[in-house]
Design a protein around this motif. Structure first.
Motif, PDB file in Angstrom:
ATOM      1  N   GLU A 189     -14.922  24.540  44.072  1.00  0.00           N
ATOM      2  CA  GLU A 189     -15.872  25.268  44.912  1.00  0.00           C
ATOM      3  C   GLU A 189     -16.167  26.651  44.342  1.00  0.00           C
ATOM      4  OE1 GLU A 189     -17.763  24.255  47.404  1.00  0.00           O
ATOM      5  OE2 GLU A 189     -16.948  22.257  46.985  1.00  0.00           O
ATOM      6  N   ALA A 212     -16.544  27.250  41.251  1.00  0.00           N
ATOM      7  CA  ALA A 212     -17.575  27.039  40.234  1.00  0.00           C
ATOM      8  C   ALA A 212     -18.961  27.018  40.868  1.00  0.00           C
ATOM      9  CB  ALA A 212     -17.302  25.744  39.489  1.00  0.00           C
ATOM     10  N   ARG A 213     -19.077  26.392  42.022  1.00  0.00           N
ATOM     11  CA  ARG A 213     -20.373  26.342  42.710  1.00  0.00           C
ATOM     12  C   ARG A 213     -20.790  27.734  43.172  1.00  0.00           C
ATOM     13  NH1 ARG A 213     -17.672  21.489  44.374  1.00  0.00           N
ATOM     14  NH2 ARG A 213     -18.798  19.686  43.498  1.00  0.00           N
ATOM     15  N   ALA A 264     -21.724  29.861  39.995  1.00  0.00           N
ATOM     16  CA  ALA A 264     -22.947  29.424  39.311  1.00  0.00           C
ATOM     17  C   ALA A 264     -24.167  30.173  39.827  1.00  0.00           C
ATOM     18  CB  ALA A 264     -23.140  27.924  39.483  1.00  0.00           C
ATOM     19  N   ARG A 307     -21.778  34.078  34.927  1.00  0.00           N
ATOM     20  CA  ARG A 307     -22.298  32.709  34.771  1.00  0.00           C
ATOM     21  C   ARG A 307     -22.086  32.220  33.347  1.00  0.00           C
ATOM     22  NH1 ARG A 307     -26.860  35.195  36.854  1.00  0.00           N
ATOM     23  NH2 ARG A 307     -28.247  34.350  35.254  1.00  0.00           N
ATOM     24  N   LEU A 342     -16.183  21.240  34.619  1.00  0.00           N
ATOM     25  CA  LEU A 342     -17.051  21.690  35.712  1.00  0.00           C
ATOM     26  C   LEU A 342     -17.646  20.496  36.448  1.00  0.00           C
ATOM     27  CD1 LEU A 342     -18.959  24.586  33.907  1.00  0.00           C
ATOM     28  CD2 LEU A 342     -17.093  24.809  35.561  1.00  0.00           C
ATOM     29  N   ASP A 357     -22.781  18.831  39.291  1.00  0.00           N
ATOM     30  CA  ASP A 357     -23.868  19.618  39.891  1.00  0.00           C
ATOM     31  C   ASP A 357     -23.860  21.059  39.368  1.00  0.00           C
ATOM     32  OD1 ASP A 357     -21.390  19.650  41.483  1.00  0.00           O
ATOM     33  OD2 ASP A 357     -22.448  21.063  42.772  1.00  0.00           O
ATOM     34  N   VAL A 358     -22.679  21.592  39.063  1.00  0.00           N
ATOM     35  CA  VAL A 358     -22.595  22.938  38.493  1.00  0.00           C
ATOM     36  C   VAL A 358     -23.163  22.931  37.076  1.00  0.00           C
ATOM     37  CG1 VAL A 358     -21.024  24.771  37.754  1.00  0.00           C
ATOM     38  CG2 VAL A 358     -20.641  23.584  39.930  1.00  0.00           C
ATOM     39  N   THR A 364     -26.844  23.011  37.320  1.00  0.00           N
ATOM     40  CA  THR A 364     -27.315  24.340  37.721  1.00  0.00           C
ATOM     41  C   THR A 364     -27.309  25.292  36.523  1.00  0.00           C
ATOM     42  OG1 THR A 364     -26.486  24.055  39.978  1.00  0.00           O
ATOM     43  CG2 THR A 364     -26.845  26.317  39.233  1.00  0.00           C
TER      44      THR A 364
END
Length: 507
Positions: free
Chosen positions: A91, A93-94, A97, A105, A114, A117-118, A121
């Motif tokens: 979380e 990482a999200r 990001a 970043r 990772l 979804d990260v 992104t």
């Protein structure tokens, strides 16, 4: 006082209650040294980490912090360090990001494991630095997609990624099968054609020296090919043609690669740049014929590189040793020599060859003894640090060669306390020997006291546990702050003095 407390913070004999007292000081320099302690408790580590991100990052990489100890909003760099170690919360990482700080970043993009979804992104990040960092570490499928990125800087990073599929690397090298890049760091900032001056005085300019773009992003394309040539995953076939490329950097990168066709190596063997020929000479992929040809190269760098080739024949190596200053670095071919070859080398009429074999630390006892008795000081210096030599033999070496070998004899792990004392009193003195004695675990107080008189050995001697406690205490007021700090870190510093230091009662 601060330098003494820094030394004390690193002292392995410091009791836990005094560590607590130093932790309570809240001093950044002392915190840094405290963070390196092996006996730091979890509570102490958490307290130190809470006071500064630099210390927190240090502790995170040492495995002293857990997810429960870190607030990623308050200390994003510490959270990134844990993610980089594979010990963070996905979380985080999200959250990171979307961090407004580009550097955060960018650091995240280099972290392993990772969430998908990260990764997506970061791949769509508005800052090319973030995407390029992701491209450098991405998994094969992501790297393949990023090879089509419109920015040439991202493609350069893909070319250096060892996980990039070989066919994608080949396409990047050839400049084929991929849509043209539309941007580079140069044309992002300047209107083409533009070449960045090496003497640029603009304080806000971060372009690489010589970076240029005439619309084809040529300097970035060059760097991309350089990265691909140095990438072991890049196939040999598409890079072989660079043996005649105008860029010396590309030819040198090619010269070090295995698996090239013989004609590519042949062209590199006559390269006008000695550096390229030297890299080729060290390449274990070249054949015996080329090795023998390069042995007569006019450049000493080429001949030296050939001496470091693990496949160089011993007769060629003997020839090179007699004609080229090779240095003291152990040679791969000597390291892999068979017992019979070692015996042959040890009997060589050339002292430099005997010196090279004496650098091995796994020699049979008879050969080691023979080399220790060698009449040439170069050979004796090479064999002197070898384990298993008797005190009598080491003393004989000193008697035979004097100051030429004393430092190496002092570095022998089996050197006795009595021998080290005698070496410290040798006349004329051997200055380099004082440094070896000062770091030797067998050094005695008399030997160390002699070392204190030498400017360069004094710092090492100040931290040696065999130094008398009263001398260590006196060194706390040494005019050299580094010497005083080393004394404060000495585990033989009296406990009472440690307590006084933490109370600030001593200068």
């Amino acid at each position: 006082m601060n330098h003494l407390l820094c030394g004390l913070a690193a002292n392995p004999a410091l009791p836990s209650e005094l560590v607590d007292r130093l932790v309570a000081l809240a001093d950044a320099d002392v915190d840094h040294d405290l963070a390196g302690r092996a006996d730091l408790s979890r509570a102490q580590a958490v307290t130190l980490a809470s006071r500064g991100e630099g210390t927190g990052v240090q502790l995170a990489y040492q495995g002293r912090l857990t997810v429960a100890d870190v607030d990623p909003t308050a200390q994003p760099l510490v959270a990134l360090a844990l993610l980089d170690e594979g010990a963070g919360d996905p979380e985080w990482a999200r959250l990171l990001a979307a961090d407004p700080v580009v550097e955060h970043r960018e650091k995240l993009a280099a972290c392993p494991g990772l969430p998908p979804d990260v990764v997506e992104t970061l791949a769509a990040d508005s800052d090319v630095r973030v995407v390029a960092e992701l491209a450098l570490w991405a998994a094969p499928d992501v790297a393949a997609r990023l090879a089509e990125h419109p920015h040439a800087e991202v493609r350069r990073a893909v070319a250096g990624n060892g996980a990039t599929p070989p066919d994608v690397l080949a396409a990047l090298v050839r400049g084929e099968d991929l849509s043209p890049a539309r941007h580079c760091l140069v044309c992002d900032r300047e209107e083409p054609p533009f070449t960045h001056s090496p003497d640029c005085v603009r304080l806000d300019c971060d372009l690489r020296s010589g970076a240029s773009c005439d619309g084809s992003h040529e300097s970035t394309v060059h760097d991309m090919r350089w990265a691909a040539l140095e990438n072991p995953a890049t196939p040999a076939e598409p890079v072989a043609g660079f043996a005649d490329h105008p860029s010396m950097l590309l030819r040198r990168a090619l010269a070090a690669r295995p698996g090239l066709p013989p004609e590519a190596y042949a062209r590199l063997a006559v390269d006008p740049t000695p550096g390229a020929r030297a890299d080729l000479a060290e390449n274990p992929a070249i054949d015996d014929t080329m090795i023998r040809a390069l042995a007569d190269d006019t450049s000493s760098d080429v001949r030296r590189g050939l001496a470091h080739n693990p496949r160089v024949p011993l007769d060629v190596l003997t020839h090179l040793a007699a004609t080229t200053r090779i240095g003291s670095t152990p040679l791969p071919r000597i390291a892999s020599a068979t017992t019979a070859e070692v015996e042959e080398l040890a009997r060589s009429p050339h002292a430099v060859v005997r010196m090279l074999v004496a650098q091995r630390r796994d020699l049979p006892d008879p050969i080691r003894a023979t080399l220790a008795d060698d009449p040439d000081a170069k050979v004796a210096k090479s064999i002197a640090p070898h384990r298993g030599l008797s005190e009598a033999r080491l003393r004989a070496m000193v008697d035979r060669h004097g100051v030429q070998v004393i430092a190496k004899v002092a570095a022998n792990p089996d050197a006795t306390p009595a021998l080290l004392e005698d070496l410290s009193r040798h006349r004329p003195p051997a200055r380099k020997a004082f440094r070896e004695i000062a770091r030797h675990p067998h050094a005695t107080a008399p030997a160390l006291l002699a070392c204190l008189a030498d400017e360069r050995a004094r710092l090492l001697a100040a931290g040696h546990p065999a130094l008398p406690p009263e001398v260590i205490t006196d060194l706390l007021t040494d005019t050299d702050r580094q010497v005083a700090e080393a004394a404060a870190a000495n585990p033989s510093l009296p406990l009472a003095v440690m307590e006084e230091l933490t109370r600030g009662l001593l200068p």
